[in-house]
Design a protein around this motif. Structure first.
Motif, PDB file in Angstrom:
ATOM      1  N   ALA A  81       0.728  -1.192  -0.036  1.00 42.15           N
ATOM      2  CA  ALA A  81      -0.116  -0.017  -0.025  1.00 42.15           C
ATOM      3  C   ALA A  81       0.650   1.205   0.086  1.00 42.15           C
ATOM      4  O   ALA A  81       0.550   2.243   0.667  1.00 42.15           O
ATOM      5  CB  ALA A  81      -0.882   0.072   1.203  1.00 42.15           C
ATOM      6  N   THR A 206      -6.033  -4.357  10.860  1.00 43.80           N
ATOM      7  CA  THR A 206      -4.805  -4.010  11.779  1.00 43.80           C
ATOM      8  C   THR A 206      -4.862  -2.556  12.111  1.00 43.80           C
ATOM      9  O   THR A 206      -5.569  -1.713  11.841  1.00 43.80           O
ATOM     10  CB  THR A 206      -3.623  -4.548  11.197  1.00 43.80           C
ATOM     11  N   GLY A 262      -4.418  -9.286  12.814  1.00 42.84           N
ATOM     12  CA  GLY A 262      -3.875 -10.012  11.782  1.00 42.84           C
ATOM     13  C   GLY A 262      -4.251  -9.843  10.322  1.00 42.84           C
ATOM     14  O   GLY A 262      -4.096 -10.291   9.328  1.00 42.84           O
ATOM     15  N   LEU A 263      -5.346  -8.883  10.002  1.00 41.80           N
ATOM     16  CA  LEU A 263      -5.968  -8.440   8.848  1.00 41.80           C
ATOM     17  C   LEU A 263      -5.706  -7.105   8.518  1.00 41.80           C
ATOM     18  O   LEU A 263      -5.459  -6.174   9.043  1.00 41.80           O
ATOM     19  CB  LEU A 263      -7.564  -8.556   8.848  1.00 41.80           C
ATOM     20  N   ASP A 264      -5.563  -7.106   6.823  1.00 40.26           N
ATOM     21  CA  ASP A 264      -5.583  -5.628   6.579  1.00 40.26           C
ATOM     22  C   ASP A 264      -6.936  -5.435   5.651  1.00 40.26           C
ATOM     23  O   ASP A 264      -7.797  -6.177   5.968  1.00 40.26           O
ATOM     24  CB  ASP A 264      -4.572  -5.688   5.336  1.00 40.26           C
ATOM     25  N   TRP A 265      -7.147  -4.259   5.336  1.00 43.87           N
ATOM     26  CA  TRP A 265      -8.442  -3.656   4.993  1.00 43.87           C
ATOM     27  C   TRP A 265      -9.237  -4.565   4.067  1.00 43.87           C
ATOM     28  O   TRP A 265     -10.322  -4.846   4.476  1.00 43.87           O
ATOM     29  CB  TRP A 265      -8.422  -1.983   4.453  1.00 43.87           C
ATOM     30  N   PRO A 266      -8.604  -4.927   3.024  1.00 41.76           N
ATOM     31  CA  PRO A 266      -9.304  -5.965   2.173  1.00 41.76           C
ATOM     32  C   PRO A 266     -10.142  -7.205   2.895  1.00 41.76           C
ATOM     33  O   PRO A 266     -11.273  -7.574   2.736  1.00 41.76           O
ATOM     34  CB  PRO A 266      -8.508  -6.604   1.135  1.00 41.76           C
ATOM     35  N   GLU A 267      -9.346  -7.871   3.714  1.00 41.53           N
ATOM     36  CA  GLU A 267      -9.972  -8.730   4.475  1.00 41.53           C
ATOM     37  C   GLU A 267     -11.069  -8.408   5.622  1.00 41.53           C
ATOM     38  O   GLU A 267     -11.964  -9.006   5.667  1.00 41.53           O
ATOM     39  CB  GLU A 267      -8.819  -9.677   5.367  1.00 41.53           C
ATOM     40  N   ALA A 289     -13.598  -3.095  -3.932  1.00 42.95           N
ATOM     41  CA  ALA A 289     -13.730  -4.422  -3.659  1.00 42.95           C
ATOM     42  C   ALA A 289     -14.955  -4.930  -3.816  1.00 42.95           C
ATOM     43  O   ALA A 289     -14.998  -6.086  -4.242  1.00 42.95           O
ATOM     44  CB  ALA A 289     -13.294  -4.640  -2.074  1.00 42.95           C
TER      45      ALA A 289
ATOM     46  N   GLY B 254       1.613  -6.988   0.819  1.00 43.31           N
ATOM     47  CA  GLY B 254       1.098  -5.691   0.489  1.00 43.31           C
ATOM     48  C   GLY B 254      -0.021  -5.412  -0.567  1.00 43.31           C
ATOM     49  O   GLY B 254      -0.438  -4.589  -0.705  1.00 43.31           O
ATOM     50  N   LEU B 256      -3.044  -5.393  -2.717  1.00 35.01           N
ATOM     51  CA  LEU B 256      -4.257  -4.712  -2.551  1.00 35.01           C
ATOM     52  C   LEU B 256      -5.548  -5.855  -2.174  1.00 35.01           C
ATOM     53  O   LEU B 256      -6.089  -5.631  -1.462  1.00 35.01           O
ATOM     54  CB  LEU B 256      -4.768  -3.802  -3.843  1.00 35.01           C
ATOM     55  N   LEU B 257      -5.679  -6.627  -3.123  1.00 33.49           N
ATOM     56  CA  LEU B 257      -6.588  -7.852  -3.017  1.00 33.49           C
ATOM     57  C   LEU B 257      -5.708  -9.004  -2.648  1.00 33.49           C
ATOM     58  O   LEU B 257      -5.129  -9.309  -3.798  1.00 33.49           O
ATOM     59  CB  LEU B 257      -7.745  -7.890  -3.791  1.00 33.49           C
TER      60      LEU B 257
ATOM     61  N   ARG C 129       1.505 -17.251   9.206  1.00 32.05           N
ATOM     62  CA  ARG C 129       0.671 -16.068   9.601  1.00 32.05           C
ATOM     63  C   ARG C 129      -0.776 -16.729   9.421  1.00 32.05           C
ATOM     64  O   ARG C 129      -1.608 -16.331  10.236  1.00 32.05           O
ATOM     65  CB  ARG C 129       0.749 -15.073   8.381  1.00 32.05           C
ATOM     66  N   TRP C 160      -0.653 -15.016  18.995  1.00 30.80           N
ATOM     67  CA  TRP C 160      -0.010 -13.577  19.211  1.00 30.80           C
ATOM     68  C   TRP C 160      -0.688 -12.462  19.361  1.00 30.80           C
ATOM     69  O   TRP C 160      -0.249 -11.276  19.926  1.00 30.80           O
ATOM     70  CB  TRP C 160       0.957 -13.322  17.886  1.00 30.80           C
ATOM     71  N   ASN C 161      -2.067 -12.750  19.573  1.00 32.32           N
ATOM     72  CA  ASN C 161      -2.983 -11.597  19.907  1.00 32.32           C
ATOM     73  C   ASN C 161      -3.210 -11.401  21.468  1.00 32.32           C
ATOM     74  O   ASN C 161      -4.209 -11.262  21.948  1.00 32.32           O
ATOM     75  CB  ASN C 161      -4.240 -11.507  19.291  1.00 32.32           C
ATOM     76  N   ILE C 245       4.676 -12.123   9.988  1.00 31.30           N
ATOM     77  CA  ILE C 245       3.473 -12.801  10.492  1.00 31.30           C
ATOM     78  C   ILE C 245       2.494 -11.527  11.208  1.00 31.30           C
ATOM     79  O   ILE C 245       1.354 -11.526  10.770  1.00 31.30           O
ATOM     80  CB  ILE C 245       3.837 -13.833  11.501  1.00 31.30           C
ATOM     81  N   LYS C 247       2.361  -7.300  12.385  1.00 30.51           N
ATOM     82  CA  LYS C 247       2.595  -6.211  11.615  1.00 30.51           C
ATOM     83  C   LYS C 247       3.912  -5.108  12.592  1.00 30.51           C
ATOM     84  O   LYS C 247       3.542  -5.290  13.703  1.00 30.51           O
ATOM     85  CB  LYS C 247       1.727  -5.392  11.289  1.00 30.51           C
ATOM     86  N   ASN C 250       1.873  -3.503  15.349  1.00 31.13           N
ATOM     87  CA  ASN C 250       1.251  -4.394  16.309  1.00 31.13           C
ATOM     88  C   ASN C 250       1.969  -4.133  17.721  1.00 31.13           C
ATOM     89  O   ASN C 250       3.075  -4.851  17.813  1.00 31.13           O
ATOM     90  CB  ASN C 250       0.764  -5.561  16.012  1.00 31.13           C
TER      91      ASN C 250
END
Lengths: 427, 296, 300
Positions: A81, A206, A262-267, A289, B254, B256-257, C129, C160-161, C245, C247, C250
């Motif tokens: 990103a 995240t 553990g997620l980025d925005w798309p997830e 999306a 990284g 995007l989707l 991950r 890890w959370n 795994i 970020k 975090n």
């Protein structure tokens, strides 16, 4: 013995060959633009895939129309990103090897480049290209530094304060998908209902997406004026209004998915698309999306301003700069002209899904979602996004992120969080 | 001690059971051992299973919730996509790793030879001074290193990384070669000296040819560690001009989707060269690990 | 004099390139790093030389060590290192012990146990991950899902959370990766013990336990020490795993190396350098005595 000696010679040759190979590899890597005859412009972006690449291609098409004599050199760096691109850019700028122009979020994120004397004031180009009147006055205000300098030309605008919802999930739980929430409290009441029904009420990802949520909550709680005051020191970070906004943020975070970090925005957005969550707060790039998966606005998903922020447009913008010592400054200026031009903005934003920063584009050329966004952008109060570099310099944003991650993982309480945010804002 | 063990062992002989029983106990123990060995084998292979299976899954299928299931439809698309995305960076990894391993190995062999064979006052101190470089956390040099590389005007990406892997590879290659030369019989080298050959000639015509096994070990070690390096790569290159670790991290974190199947196929691609080295030259690989330990 | 030069000349000549490189890139840069860490170089303008930086001596160190966030990072590093060390030593020893005596298919077991070592943390991070996904019960995936499938539901956890112990989950892939290495070290240690020694002990009638306690363990202790040092020093590579795994942003999995990366990317060079120096000091406290000891032993 002789054989062995030959052997060592081979090893030595291999080493030399390896070095030569390496040198070649070095040349092909990254450096992009440079010499060659005629005028050319190396444009450094992180638009390397998907709708972003489509947008860039459309913009390049328009550039070639307007400046057929200048060659476009694509310096796009994929991934992260933009974080990968920013790392490389930092190195290139320090090595005094700047591209002719590079992409950056408009606003305070440019401060580091300005402080490091790495980019030029382009306000005279605003006059030359007539941009000052083409952009909303609010936006020009947000882009100008205190002494009236402007360091970039925005190519497109995104809205950050949008809630995406899955109407099917809402209906299943007796919630009216058409409901307009007057404020956060009304929304929270429905989130409670969803929680009780065993649905994830609100999805988030995240740290940066949590900061994104935080900024919309601050905006809802404080209103546009006081929210803007957070960034210039006129609103007190230690005040009660901020406290109650942070309480709302805490409440909202309690409604979110456990695996968020553990997620980025798309997830996180995907959870709404798949019906695994009811709501998601994300910038309006999320519309891509939904559309990529053939979802229809209104029937398969809804997009509304975050409750309590109606009438405010929380903006972030991509923009282009003029680096100090750009190899081809004329080429760069030509690029900025196209970026700021009506045709350039229309071509780019139609493909990318964002909206033009100019107010004179014809909304009819855009999608249904974009038309709504264009209208809001023209009429609403414009405020700067925190999570996307419009409101604060990078170091401040990092400090906000650290404090937020600490709070949402339970390592600090609300009072501690608030004082850390205050300290971060103070710098 | 002997007496004590004797005494303690005595009662054991008296209660020792008839042979068949002890044999069956032996088998039970053996069964348990094999069960344990196989259990750990499975545990170690779990991530590999997920990687492999997911890399053949289509987009919707490649989801964490279905991590353990076989692909609904087997597809090679992910592998093709991952290859297109990573091929340039894999070539750059080769361009970094090959020359840096060779140069570092050569320097290490010079040092190792001198330090193992030419005893001069302070040789041990010199060795320790070099060896310390192996243990420093590279974070402790990163900020000025960044400035130094800029000042030297070395382009980021491949050239910088070659330099760094050579420099920071010297301690371990010196160590391995020093240990290796310590095992080479004195007489072989002494013979050269009696001939009146100087040190450099001795090195070039006698020692170097003897060093091939040492070189194999060192090259494998350097190859693996430079190939797998991420720290230097992320500070001194980008996905555009850097090695495969950076490109892979970019691909996996990284996009995007996100396409998990592609990330997993990419991870396998990125690991193939070192795995291949390990499979083909496994014996030396283990040898390299051994000499990597600082037992002097 | 000339003779001495001829004697010392060539070896010095051969050492010179390496000594210069190590001198500049290790010792020179460490010195430069300390000097940066003593300044107030916290902004982009200072980092690029637009504005001067002033010496503030130990202020950055005091501030860092006093900050709750950095203490959390250090605590994470300690916790990670302990678990990583214990895990690899126990697994590695267990495997080596099982494979020491003739075993059918030894080569296969050894190769499989060792292979993760050949893979980069970044590549294995891609799959870990997934495996370390924190969702549980009906939403479970990754290892939590596997636990359900084999009826070990109680093992489910949020990996890890967890703000205090989350870092331990990051040590799991590291243990997976390096236990084989420790096994190989121990196996070599076992095999390096002369058979006569075991035989002698057996003839003396030593029990299996006595054999290990008094004959094998002492022989293995140098190997164990080497393994501890190498593995312990690898715990700094947790950075790679956290980058792939979790970020960097975090809080729960922060370690000093991650802080350093974040400081650097926001142009806070002074704090980045100070974090680097703190890591160096921690490592040196362990390594320097070890090197001196090794050095002494060799002189004998």
């Amino acid at each position: 013995m002789r054989v062995n000696r030959r052997m060592t010679a081979t090893v030595a040759t291999a080493a030399v060959l390896g070095l030569t190979l390496a040198a070649c590899g070095g040349d092909t890597g990254g450096e992009g633009g440079g010499e060659g005859g005629g005028s050319q412009v190396e444009v450094f972006t992180w638009w390397a895939a998907g709708s972003e690449k489509a947008g860039l291609d459309a913009l390049v098409g328009e550039f070639e129309n307007q400046h057929p004599d200048i060659e476009f050199v694509n310096g796009a760096v994929a991934g992260g990103a933009g974080s990968a691109a920013k790392d490389l850019l930092q190195t290139r700028l320090q090595a005094q090897d700047p591209p002719d122009t590079f992409q950056a979020h408009a606003g305070m994120e440019l401060q580091d480049y300005i402080d490091a004397a790495q980019i030029e004031d382009v306000s005279d180009l605003y006059d030359e290209f007539g941009l000052t009147d083409a952009f909303p006055a609010d936006l020009v205000d947000r882009l100008s530094t205190e002494d009236g300098a402007i360091y970039s030309v925005p190519s497109n605008v995104h809205r950050a304060n949008v809630v995406w919802a899955n109407p099917t999930v809402l209906e299943e739980n007796d919630i009216d998908p058409e409901a307009q929430y007057a404020d956060l409290d009304a929304w929270i009441a429905d989130l409670e209902k969803l929680e009780a029904a065993g649905v994830t009420p609100l999805s988030v990802g995240t740290t940066w997406t949590q900061v994104h949520l935080l900024e919309t909550v601050l905006l809802a709680g404080l209103g546009a004026e006081a929210y803007t005051g957070l960034w210039d020191g006129s609103t007190d970070w230690e005040g009660d209004e901020v406290t109650s906004a942070l309480e709302d943020f805490e409440t909202l975070m309690n409604f979110t998915n456990d695996d968020r970090d553990g997620l980025d925005w798309p997830e996180a957005t995907q959870m709404v698309i798949d019906g695994n969550a009811a709501f998601n707060v994300m910038g309006d790039w999320a519309v891509a999306a939904f559309e990529e998966q053939d979802k229809e606005l209104g029937t398969d998903f809804t997009a509304t301003p975050v409750p309590g922020t109606d009438g405010t447009f929380d903006f972030l913008a991509d923009s282009f700069t003029l680096p100090v010592g750009a190899p081809d400054a004329e080429g760069a200026k030509a690029w900025l002209e196209t970026v700021g031009s009506l045709e350039g903005q229309v071509a780019f934003n139609k493909a990318k899904g964002s909206i033009p920063a100019r107010t004179d584009a014809d909304p009819a050329e855009f999608s249904e979602y974009q038309q709504g966004a264009i209208e809001s952008f023209a009429n609403d109060t414009i405020v700067s996004s925190l999570a996307h570099g419009a409101a604060t310099p990078v170091a401040t944003l990092n400090a906000f992120s650290d404090a937020t991650s600490k709070f949402t993982t339970g390592a600090s309480d609300l009072a501690g969080y608030q004082s850390e945010l205050a300290a971060a804002a103070a710098g | 001690m002997t007496a004590a063990t004797n005494q303690l062992a005595a009662p054991r002989t008296t209660v020792s059971r008839p042979r068949p029983t002890s044999k069956s106990r032996y088998t039970l123990g053996r069964t348990l051992k094999y069960a344990a060995l196989i259990f750990f084998l499975v545990v170690v292979l779990i991530p590999v299973y997920v990687l492999l299976v997911t890399s053949f899954k289509g987009t919707g299928d490649a989801d964490p919730s279905r991590a353990w299931a076989l692909p609904q439809i087997w597809t090679l698309d992910n592998w093709a996509t991952a290859w297109t995305a990573l091929a340039p960076s894999i070539l750059r990894s080769v361009a970094v790793v090959v020359p840096s391993a060779i140069i570092a190995a050569f320097l290490g062999s010079l040092n190792g030879f001198v330090l193992a064979r030419w005893s001069f006052r302070g040789a041990n101190i010199v060795f320790t001074v070099i060896l310390f470089g192996m243990f420093i956390p590279y974070q402790a040099v990163m900020i000025p290193l960044n400035q130094l590389v800029l000042d030297l005007g070395i382009p980021t990406g491949v050239p910088t990384l070659i330099l760094l892997h050579v420099v920071y590879g010297i301690p371990i290659t010196t160590l391995i070669f020093r240990n290796y030369y310590a095992t080479v019989p004195h007489e072989l080298i002494e013979a050269g000296r009696v001939d009146g050959a100087g040190m450099l000639r001795t090195y070039w015509s006698i020692v170097l040819p003897l060093s091939i096994p040492g070189f194999v070990v060192v090259l494998i070690w350097q190859f693996t560690s430079a190939w797998n390096d991420f720290l230097f790569a992320v500070f001194f290159s980008s996905s555009q001009n850097g090695p495969v670790t950076v490109a892979l991290n970019n691909l996996a974190n990284g996009a995007l989707l996100q396409n998990y199947g592609v990330s997993m196929a990419g991870a396998l691609f990125a690991s193939l060269p070192t795995l291949l080295v390990y499979i083909v030259l496994g014996k030396y690989f283990v040898g390299g690990l051994m000499s990597g330990s600082v037992k002097g | 004099m000339l003779k001495k030069l001829r004697r010392l000349g060539p070896p010095l000549l051969m050492l010179t390139p390496s000594l210069i490189l190590v001198g500049v890139f290790v010792y020179g840069l460490i010195a430069a790093n300390f000097s940066t860490s003593f300044t107030d170089n916290h902004t982009a303008a200072q980092a690029t030389g637009q504005e001067p930086a002033a010496f503030v001596w130990f202020t950055n160190y005091f501030d860092l060590l006093a900050s709750e966030d950095f203490q959390h990072s250090l605590m994470n590093l300690v916790l990670y290192t302990l678990v990583f060390l214990a895990g690899t030593m126990v697994m590695g020893f267990l495997w080596a012990w099982m494979l020491d005596k003739p075993v059918k298919g030894e080569g296969l077991f050894r190769s499989v146990y060792l292979f993760p070592m050949a893979v980069s943390f970044i590549a294995s991070g891609v799959v870990w991950r997934w495996l370390l996904n924190s969702n549980q019960d009906e939403q479970a995936s990754g290892l939590n899902r596997l636990f359900q499938m084999v009826g070990l539901d109680f093992l489910q956890n949020n990996w890890w959370n967890n703000v205090t112990f989350g870092i331990i989950a990051i040590a799991v892939p590291a243990i997976w990766q390096l236990s084989g290495y420790v096994m190989a070290l121990f196996l070599a240690g076992f095999r390096g013990i002369p058979d006569e020694l075991r035989e002698a002990a057996r003839v003396d009638g030593a029990s299996e336990w006595k054999l290990y306690r008094y004959v094998l363990f002492p022989q293995l202790s140098p190997v164990a020490l080497s393994a501890l040092i190498i593995i312990g020093h690898m715990s700094l590579k947790a950075f790679d795993l956290i980058m792939s795994i979790s970020k960097p942003a975090n809080y729960q999995t922060k370690v000093p190396a991650v802080d350093m990366y974040v400081f650097k990317s926001s142009f806070d060079y002074a704090n980045a350098a100070a974090v680097g120096s703190i890591l160096l000091i921690i490592v040196a406290l362990v390594i320097v005595p070890y090197l001196i000891r090794t050095n002494r032993e060799e002189k004998r």
